[in-house]
Design a protein around this motif. Structure first.
Motif, PDB file in Angstrom:
ATOM      1  N   ALA A 125       0.869   8.532  -0.201  1.00  0.00           N
ATOM      2  CA  ALA A 125       1.819   8.260  -1.283  1.00  0.00           C
ATOM      3  C   ALA A 125       2.381   6.848  -1.158  1.00  0.00           C
ATOM      4  N   ARG A 126       2.664   6.437   0.059  1.00  0.00           N
ATOM      5  CA  ARG A 126       3.190   5.083   0.291  1.00  0.00           C
ATOM      6  C   ARG A 126       2.164   4.034  -0.128  1.00  0.00           C
ATOM      7  N   ARG A 127       0.882   4.281   0.218  1.00  0.00           N
ATOM      8  CA  ARG A 127      -0.178   3.343  -0.183  1.00  0.00           C
ATOM      9  C   ARG A 127      -0.251   3.237  -1.700  1.00  0.00           C
ATOM     10  N   SER A 128      -0.181   4.368  -2.365  1.00  0.00           N
ATOM     11  CA  SER A 128      -0.215   4.387  -3.824  1.00  0.00           C
ATOM     12  C   SER A 128       0.938   3.590  -4.407  1.00  0.00           C
ATOM     13  N   ALA A 186       4.998  -5.936  -0.659  1.00  0.00           N
ATOM     14  CA  ALA A 186       4.121  -4.769  -0.791  1.00  0.00           C
ATOM     15  C   ALA A 186       2.729  -5.095  -0.265  1.00  0.00           C
ATOM     16  N   ARG A 187       2.209  -6.256  -0.630  1.00  0.00           N
ATOM     17  CA  ARG A 187       0.875  -6.647  -0.157  1.00  0.00           C
ATOM     18  C   ARG A 187       0.849  -6.837   1.352  1.00  0.00           C
ATOM     19  N   GLN A 188       1.962  -7.305   1.912  1.00  0.00           N
ATOM     20  CA  GLN A 188       2.025  -7.481   3.367  1.00  0.00           C
ATOM     21  C   GLN A 188       2.090  -6.145   4.089  1.00  0.00           C
ATOM     22  N   ALA A 189       2.693  -5.152   3.481  1.00  0.00           N
ATOM     23  CA  ALA A 189       2.849  -3.839   4.120  1.00  0.00           C
ATOM     24  C   ALA A 189       1.568  -3.004   4.058  1.00  0.00           C
TER      25      ALA A 189
END
Length: 166
Positions: free
Chosen positions: A46-49, A59-62
């Motif tokens: 869910a976090r990836r989504s 977001a891209r760094q995480a």
């Protein structure tokens, strides 16, 4: 180099992080441990989504860390060997059991022998491959076992054994 000096377009080229190391031991899990692994995997998916839907630098760094965690959790769920407590006896310490022990000062401690991913020493959940679990496994009530520690050996008496979760 500090991230402050990285251009935003360079973030697109962030490589995948190396995989987390996986234990060489059999991945025994309790029913609760398997549910925890599955929940962690669902949370990370869910976090990836959520992160992929955002077009922000943070977001891209995480994302690489989340993708690495997903790979690790998928492997752990896939390799899980479920140990049902119903097949265990209560007269010997076994995987999944809760064990009450008395130390040399007659202080009572309770430990539960669990899989590596569900170990939480604060809760008294210890990995089945830990030195303490190895000392306790297969012992019976009334037996004294020696927990070999770098700080010195400790004698523990098995006071009670309870079968794992229903």
């Amino acid at each position: 180099m500090s991230r402050a000096f990285v251009k935003e377009e360079d973030i697109e080229a962030i490589e995948e992080l190396p995989d987390k190391p996986v234990s060489p031991h059999t991945n025994y899990v309790t029913p609760r441990g398997l549910k925890q692994l599955q929940q962690r995997l669902a949370d990370n998916l869910a976090r990836r989504s959520e992160l992929t839907s955002r077009d922000e630098l943070a977001a891209r760094q995480a994302l690489p860390a989340v993708r690495r965690e997903i790979r690790y959790l998928e492997q752990r769920v896939e390799s899980a060997v479920l140990v049902e407590p119903s097949g265990q006896t209560e007269n010997r310490v076994h995987f999944g059991a809760a064990v009450d022990v008395l130390d040399q000062d007659d202080e009572l401690q309770t430990y539960r022998i669990v899989g590596e991913d569900e170990a939480d020493v604060v809760k008294g959940d210890i990995s089945w491959v830990s030195p303490l679990a190895k000392a306790l496994l297969n012992a019976g009530v009334g037996e004294v076992v020696t927990w070999r520690r770098p700080a010195g050996d400790v004698e523990l008496e098995i006071a009670a054994i309870r079968r794992g979760e229903p």
